[in-house]
Design a protein around this motif. Structure first.
Motif, PDB file in Angstrom:
ATOM      1  N   PHE A 348       0.830  -1.210   0.000  1.00  0.00           N
ATOM      2  CA  PHE A 348       0.000   0.000   0.000  1.00  0.00           C
ATOM      3  C   PHE A 348       0.866   1.262   0.000  1.00  0.00           C
ATOM      4  CE2 PHE A 348      -2.917  -3.105   2.089  1.00  0.00           C
ATOM      5  CZ  PHE A 348      -3.887  -3.098   1.113  1.00  0.00           C
ATOM      6  N   ALA A 349       1.969   1.230   0.761  1.00  0.00           N
ATOM      7  CA  ALA A 349       2.861   2.387   0.780  1.00  0.00           C
ATOM      8  C   ALA A 349       3.498   2.614  -0.588  1.00  0.00           C
ATOM      9  CB  ALA A 349       3.935   2.200   1.846  1.00  0.00           C
ATOM     10  N   GLU A 350       3.865   1.515  -1.243  1.00  0.00           N
ATOM     11  CA  GLU A 350       4.454   1.646  -2.575  1.00  0.00           C
ATOM     12  C   GLU A 350       3.449   2.211  -3.568  1.00  0.00           C
ATOM     13  OE1 GLU A 350       7.348   1.558  -5.428  1.00  0.00           O
ATOM     14  OE2 GLU A 350       7.561   1.139  -3.273  1.00  0.00           O
ATOM     15  N   PHE A 356       1.762   9.489  -5.949  1.00  0.00           N
ATOM     16  CA  PHE A 356       2.348  10.821  -5.766  1.00  0.00           C
ATOM     17  C   PHE A 356       3.357  11.130  -6.870  1.00  0.00           C
ATOM     18  CE2 PHE A 356       1.505  10.826  -0.917  1.00  0.00           C
ATOM     19  CZ  PHE A 356       0.231  11.327  -1.152  1.00  0.00           C
ATOM     20  N   THR A 357       4.120  10.138  -7.266  1.00  0.00           N
ATOM     21  CA  THR A 357       5.090  10.349  -8.346  1.00  0.00           C
ATOM     22  C   THR A 357       4.382  10.679  -9.658  1.00  0.00           C
ATOM     23  OG1 THR A 357       6.579   8.783  -7.253  1.00  0.00           O
ATOM     24  CG2 THR A 357       7.054   9.335  -9.542  1.00  0.00           C
ATOM     25  N   SER A 358       3.232  10.047  -9.893  1.00  0.00           N
ATOM     26  CA  SER A 358       2.489  10.331 -11.131  1.00  0.00           C
ATOM     27  C   SER A 358       1.889  11.739 -11.114  1.00  0.00           C
ATOM     28  CB  SER A 358       1.376   9.301 -11.320  1.00  0.00           C
ATOM     29  OG  SER A 358       0.401   9.408 -10.292  1.00  0.00           O
ATOM     30  N   PHE A 359       1.752  12.344  -9.916  1.00  0.00           N
ATOM     31  CA  PHE A 359       1.233  13.711  -9.840  1.00  0.00           C
ATOM     32  C   PHE A 359       2.273  14.767 -10.230  1.00  0.00           C
ATOM     33  CE2 PHE A 359      -1.956  12.555  -6.222  1.00  0.00           C
ATOM     34  CZ  PHE A 359      -2.692  11.825  -7.150  1.00  0.00           C
ATOM     35  N   LEU A 360       3.554  14.410 -10.213  1.00  0.00           N
ATOM     36  CA  LEU A 360       4.596  15.421 -10.386  1.00  0.00           C
ATOM     37  C   LEU A 360       4.488  16.187 -11.709  1.00  0.00           C
ATOM     38  CD1 LEU A 360       7.722  13.607  -8.867  1.00  0.00           C
ATOM     39  CD2 LEU A 360       6.236  15.308  -7.816  1.00  0.00           C
ATOM     40  N   ILE A 379       3.652  11.641   3.836  1.00  0.00           N
ATOM     41  CA  ILE A 379       4.981  11.022   3.818  1.00  0.00           C
ATOM     42  C   ILE A 379       5.497  10.837   5.240  1.00  0.00           C
ATOM     43  CG2 ILE A 379       7.367  11.421   3.125  1.00  0.00           C
ATOM     44  CD1 ILE A 379       6.353  12.665   0.585  1.00  0.00           C
ATOM     45  N   SER A 380       5.230  11.803   6.105  1.00  0.00           N
ATOM     46  CA  SER A 380       5.616  11.641   7.509  1.00  0.00           C
ATOM     47  C   SER A 380       4.913  10.453   8.140  1.00  0.00           C
ATOM     48  CB  SER A 380       5.302  12.925   8.272  1.00  0.00           C
ATOM     49  OG  SER A 380       5.571  12.770   9.649  1.00  0.00           O
ATOM     50  N   LEU A 381       3.644  10.254   7.780  1.00  0.00           N
ATOM     51  CA  LEU A 381       2.914   9.089   8.287  1.00  0.00           C
ATOM     52  C   LEU A 381       3.544   7.784   7.794  1.00  0.00           C
ATOM     53  CD1 LEU A 381      -0.892   8.779   8.549  1.00  0.00           C
ATOM     54  CD2 LEU A 381       0.338   6.969   7.397  1.00  0.00           C
ATOM     55  N   LEU A 382       3.966   7.771   6.544  1.00  0.00           N
ATOM     56  CA  LEU A 382       4.613   6.566   6.014  1.00  0.00           C
ATOM     57  C   LEU A 382       5.905   6.262   6.757  1.00  0.00           C
ATOM     58  CD1 LEU A 382       4.131   6.921   2.143  1.00  0.00           C
ATOM     59  CD2 LEU A 382       2.839   5.527   3.743  1.00  0.00           C
ATOM     60  N   HIS A 383       6.680   7.294   7.065  1.00  0.00           N
ATOM     61  CA  HIS A 383       7.935   7.064   7.786  1.00  0.00           C
ATOM     62  C   HIS A 383       7.665   6.530   9.196  1.00  0.00           C
ATOM     63  CE1 HIS A 383      10.931   8.457   4.960  1.00  0.00           C
ATOM     64  NE2 HIS A 383      10.229   9.554   4.705  1.00  0.00           N
ATOM     65  N   GLN A 384       6.579   6.944   9.805  1.00  0.00           N
ATOM     66  CA  GLN A 384       6.262   6.436  11.142  1.00  0.00           C
ATOM     67  C   GLN A 384       5.774   4.999  11.099  1.00  0.00           C
ATOM     68  OE1 GLN A 384       3.528   9.137  13.022  1.00  0.00           O
ATOM     69  NE2 GLN A 384       4.770  10.948  12.557  1.00  0.00           N
ATOM     70  N   ARG A 393      13.768   8.783  -2.042  1.00  0.00           N
ATOM     71  CA  ARG A 393      12.570   8.884  -2.883  1.00  0.00           C
ATOM     72  C   ARG A 393      11.587   9.909  -2.313  1.00  0.00           C
ATOM     73  NH1 ARG A 393       8.781   3.704  -4.567  1.00  0.00           N
ATOM     74  NH2 ARG A 393       7.460   4.810  -6.095  1.00  0.00           N
ATOM     75  N   THR A 394      11.400   9.870  -1.016  1.00  0.00           N
ATOM     76  CA  THR A 394      10.474  10.828  -0.414  1.00  0.00           C
ATOM     77  C   THR A 394      11.003  12.263  -0.518  1.00  0.00           C
ATOM     78  OG1 THR A 394      11.466  10.406   1.754  1.00  0.00           O
ATOM     79  CG2 THR A 394       9.525   9.117   1.158  1.00  0.00           C
ATOM     80  N   SER A 395      12.314  12.434  -0.386  1.00  0.00           N
ATOM     81  CA  SER A 395      12.887  13.765  -0.547  1.00  0.00           C
ATOM     82  C   SER A 395      12.675  14.280  -1.965  1.00  0.00           C
ATOM     83  CB  SER A 395      14.374  13.755  -0.203  1.00  0.00           C
ATOM     84  OG  SER A 395      14.582  13.357   1.134  1.00  0.00           O
ATOM     85  N   TYR A 396      12.807  13.390  -2.921  1.00  0.00           N
ATOM     86  CA  TYR A 396      12.561  13.766  -4.313  1.00  0.00           C
ATOM     87  C   TYR A 396      11.104  14.193  -4.512  1.00  0.00           C
ATOM     88  CZ  TYR A 396      11.776  13.139  -9.326  1.00  0.00           C
ATOM     89  OH  TYR A 396      11.416  13.318 -10.634  1.00  0.00           O
ATOM     90  N   LEU A 397      10.177  13.501  -3.864  1.00  0.00           N
ATOM     91  CA  LEU A 397       8.769  13.873  -3.978  1.00  0.00           C
ATOM     92  C   LEU A 397       8.515  15.257  -3.377  1.00  0.00           C
ATOM     93  CD1 LEU A 397       6.903  10.541  -3.139  1.00  0.00           C
ATOM     94  CD2 LEU A 397       6.971  11.725  -5.322  1.00  0.00           C
TER      95      LEU A 397
END
Length: 773
Positions: A348-350, A356-360, A379-384, A393-397
């Motif tokens: 689900f995270a992937e 989000f990547t497709s939104f860029l 993204i903060s929720l995903l890291h937790q 990848r998240t920094s790139y987003l």
């Protein structure tokens, strides 16, 4: 009658036939249907004609009476009427098709009677569908679940378009009831899931249709068709007619609002929409069509400004609903499983990161989405939840999100406050009534309270047409003067009998929301402070600001050149530079101002101690009062201490002296003042030594400073420093030891001032033998 504890689909009833004989029929039989004609629904009139309003009221009262009669029927009679009466289904379908939506409520006529009747019909239709979606009303009145699913499916009592209309019409204030209704329908008849799968491609055609009307190439299957030769002649949003533009925006607004309402109330449908790549099509449409439509609404010249404002409001509403729809899809398909801790959280995270990547590439959509639902929070929720997420990848987003804000030329807000449990905007929060209805009625899919003969409105139905009193949680929304006049003009068109002062007070109370003002005025639900106001109150007169020139304070006020208070000014006394024909010498020799002052000072020369009144003159000429016998004149003649020997006589007056600048320099005046001048000069010479000098002698000042310094050192016991003898004796006479030591000390300490320790470093090298001496 029906037997207890037997499903309605298995019950048999015995009743009299047409010929008077007894016969046994199933409980659900066409012959048990009552002869009653349900008239189709017609929306309220758009105009203000009394005939149209009267026709609507009469028509709507027929519908309301028929539906109340239907709801009062027993369980078996109700279902016979629902299944076999085609006029009832036409009536219900016409209401779903023509009933005014949320943004159309402002267009209702300003009549409390129309609002009351409309609210009554709205409630009756909702209760009818609520009872139709219930297969078990009580322990005695119920259906077999499988048979119930077949009845509603085969007789088209519910289908996907009807469910969509139910969500958009009754969702605000009744979301929990609608959720249980739709969930019960899909649970008892799973065939609706396949119908939903077939409906999603039809929903996607909405975007293709709008793109095609705006002159853009469609995506999906339509994009595979070859382009026609006359495709370049396709009108765009800027070139099409105003009516076509209005139809497109109304169509888009209705479609996006309906899709969002359905997904918000029935989240289980999100997976079906995602299986058809609905999110990617939505974002691509948003990026392509929305800028063109916004540009057309802003820059085109509309004959009717109220139409332009209405189209802009509907287009903004459509954009907001598309952003919310995207968030609903992501929340229920990706975020919710992660929050619940389901299996395969990594998958689900992937998926979420992939979306989000497709939104860029969609800069406009990405900025609007991040404004209302910050991606950094997700993204903060995903890291937790999953610490193994790749930070690169998240920094790139996050960098891509910031780049989207920069591309659209907007500044990202500093903070966002949103609820993940109910991701929606403030104007969509109206579920208090539905929540109250659910809690009060205890509604369950298998067990519903008896709705026959209900005399009091459920709280959910009460809130169907309710809107929040204040937007944005009561936050103040200031508007400009032009925007306020525009809102006032729109309301004045709909409610011409109300005064502008009253309408301005209503706008201020409801944070300048014209929809809330119109709705609350029509339903007579104004705030208590507004009820006390006169509805014909005119606009308050603006106090004219005082002219700045009239309030100025200046040294030139009221003089002969005060042009702000005088209409006529002597221009002969105004010139620039030197007057023509005048020389500098003539100007300096002009002593007219001195002559004018001389007469004033001469008046002070005459000092009279006694005034002798000549015979025939009255004392009133000298402002002398009559004798007062109570006046104490003891000391008037005796000058006590006036002629003492220790000082000059107080009775001797100093002669008046004319100022030097006013003297003419005549011989008489010089002689009169000669004695006094000589005395003053002698005194000045005597005191010359004690007068303050402008510049004192520097040598004297240095001596005083040295004396003060020596006295201070002596008090503190400090030995005075030996004077330096660097100068020494003349050459050839030899030097003393003190001179030699002082010169050596000076040579050594020269590095403290300049040369940067060059001398000490040279001595150091010489001592170490580095420099031959």
């Amino acid at each position: 009658m029906a037997c207890a504890r037997v499903p309605l689909d298995e019950q048999q009833v015995t009743e009299a036939g047409p010929l008077g004989n007894q016969r046994t029929l199933p409980a659900l039989h066409p012959d048990r249907t009552e002869e009653r004609c349900f008239v189709p629904y017609k929306p309220p009139p758009e105009g203000y004609s009394s005939a149209g309003v009267e026709e609507f009221l009469e028509h709507a009262k027929f519908i309301l009476e028929d539906l109340e009669w239907l709801l009062a029927l027993p369980h078996d009679k109700f279902w016979c009427q629902v299944v076999f009466d085609e006029s009832l289904q036409r009536c219900l379908d016409s209401y779903l098709h023509h009933a005014p939506r949320g943004l159309d409520l402002a267009a209702l006529p300003p009549s409390p009677a129309v609002a009351d009747v409309q609210r009554g019909v709205h409630r009756a239709v909702f209760l009818t569908f609520l009872r139709m979606a219930t297969h078990k009303e009580s322990k005695e009145n119920f259906f077999t679940p499988a048979v119930f699913g077949e009845i509603i499916y085969d007789n088209f009592l519910f289908d996907i378009p009807k469910i969509l209309d139910l969500c958009v019409l009754f969702g605000k204030g009744n979301s929990q009831l609608l959720h249980k209704m739709i969930e019960n329908i899909f649970t008892q008849q799973p065939s609706y899931y396949s119908d939903l799968e077939e409906t999603v491609p039809t929903v996607l055609l909405v975007f293709d249709t709008v793109l095609d009307k705006c002159g853009h190439q469609c995506e999906g299957a339509a994009a595979m068709e070859p382009m026609k030769l006359n495709a370049h002649k396709q009108p765009t949003a800027m070139t099409m007619s105003q009516q076509d533009l209005a139809d497109i925006i109304l169509y888009l607004c209705d479609s996006t609002t309906t899709i969002h309402a359905f997904l918000d109330i029935f989240p289980a449908a999100c997976s079906s929409f995602q299986s058809h790549a609905f999110l990617s099509r939505l974002t691509s449409f948003y990026e392509t069509a929305v800028p063109d439509l916004e540009k057309a609404v802003r820059k085109r010249n509309f004959d009717n400004k109220s139409l332009q404002e209405d189209l802009w409001k509907r287009l903004s509403h459509s954009c907001r609903k598309m952003v919310e729809t995207a968030h609903l899809l992501l929340h229920h398909t990706c975020l919710q499983p992660i929050l619940e801790g389901r299996e395969n959280m990594q998958t689900f995270a992937e998926d979420l990161l992939q979306y989000f990547t497709s939104f860029l590439p969609e800069k406009r959509f990405l900025a609007d989405y991040d404004e209302h639902f910050p991606i950094a929070d997700d993204i903060s929720l995903l890291h937790q939840a999953l610490p193994v997420i790749d930070e690169t990848r998240t920094s790139y987003l996050l960098q891509g999100v910031q780049s989207a804000w920069d591309c659209v030329g907007r500044q990202k807000p500093q903070s966002h406050i949103h609820s993940r449990a109910s991701p929606s905007f403030s104007d969509n929060q109206g579920a208090e009534g539905g929540a109250a209805a659910a809690s009060s009625g205890g509604f369950k899919p298998q067990e519903v309270p008896d709705l026959r003969g209900r005399r009091e409105d459920p709280q959910g139905a009460e809130a169907m047409l309710d809107v929040p009193r204040k937007g944005n949680n009561g936050a103040v929304c200031p508007v400009s003067e032009a925007e306020r006049e525009s809102l006032l003009f729109c309301i004045k068109d709909l409610l011409p009998d109300l005064g502008e002062g009253f309408l301005l007070a209503c706008l201020e109370e409801y944070n300048y929301s014209s929809e809330l003002v119109i709705n609350n005025i029509l339903e007579d639900r104004l705030a208590p402070n507004l009820e006390k106001l006169d509805r014909a109150m005119p606009r308050p007169v603006k106090k004219e600001l005082p002219v700045v020139l009239n309030n100025r304070s200046n040294v030139f006020d009221d003089d002969e050149f005060d042009v702000f208070r005088r209409d006529q000014v002597d221009m002969s006394r105004i010139w620039k530079g030197r007057r023509k024909g005048e020389s500098a010498r003539e100007i300096l020799n002009d002593k007219q101002h001195i002559e004018e002052q001389r007469a004033r000072y001469r008046a002070y020369e005459t000092v009279v101690d006694e005034v002798i009144i000549q015979p025939g003159e009255s004392a009133a000429a000298y402002d002398l009062d009559d004798y007062d016998d109570e006046y104490d004149d003891t000391y008037d003649v005796n000058q006590v201490g006036a002629n003492d020997l220790d000082g000059d006589s107080l009775l001797n007056r100093r002669p008046f002296t004319i100022p030097q600048v006013l003297r003419k320099g005549t011989k008489a005046e010089v002689e009169d003042e000669g004695d006094d001048d000589d005395d003053e000069q002698e005194n000045a010479l005597q005191n010359n030594t004690n007068r303050d000098q402008f510049v004192q002698d520097p040598a004297l000042l240095r001596e005083r400073a040295d004396a003060r310094r020596a006295a201070m050192q002596q008090r503190k016991g400090i030995q005075p420093e030996r004077p330096s003898k660097v100068l020494g004796r003349p050459k050839g006479q030899g030097q003393t030891l003190d001179t030699f030591l002082d010169r050596r000390k000076k040579e050594t300490n020269k590095s403290h001032v300049a040369n940067h320790n060059r001398r000490s470093m040279a001595d150091r090298k010489r001592n170490k033998g580095m420099i031959p001496s």
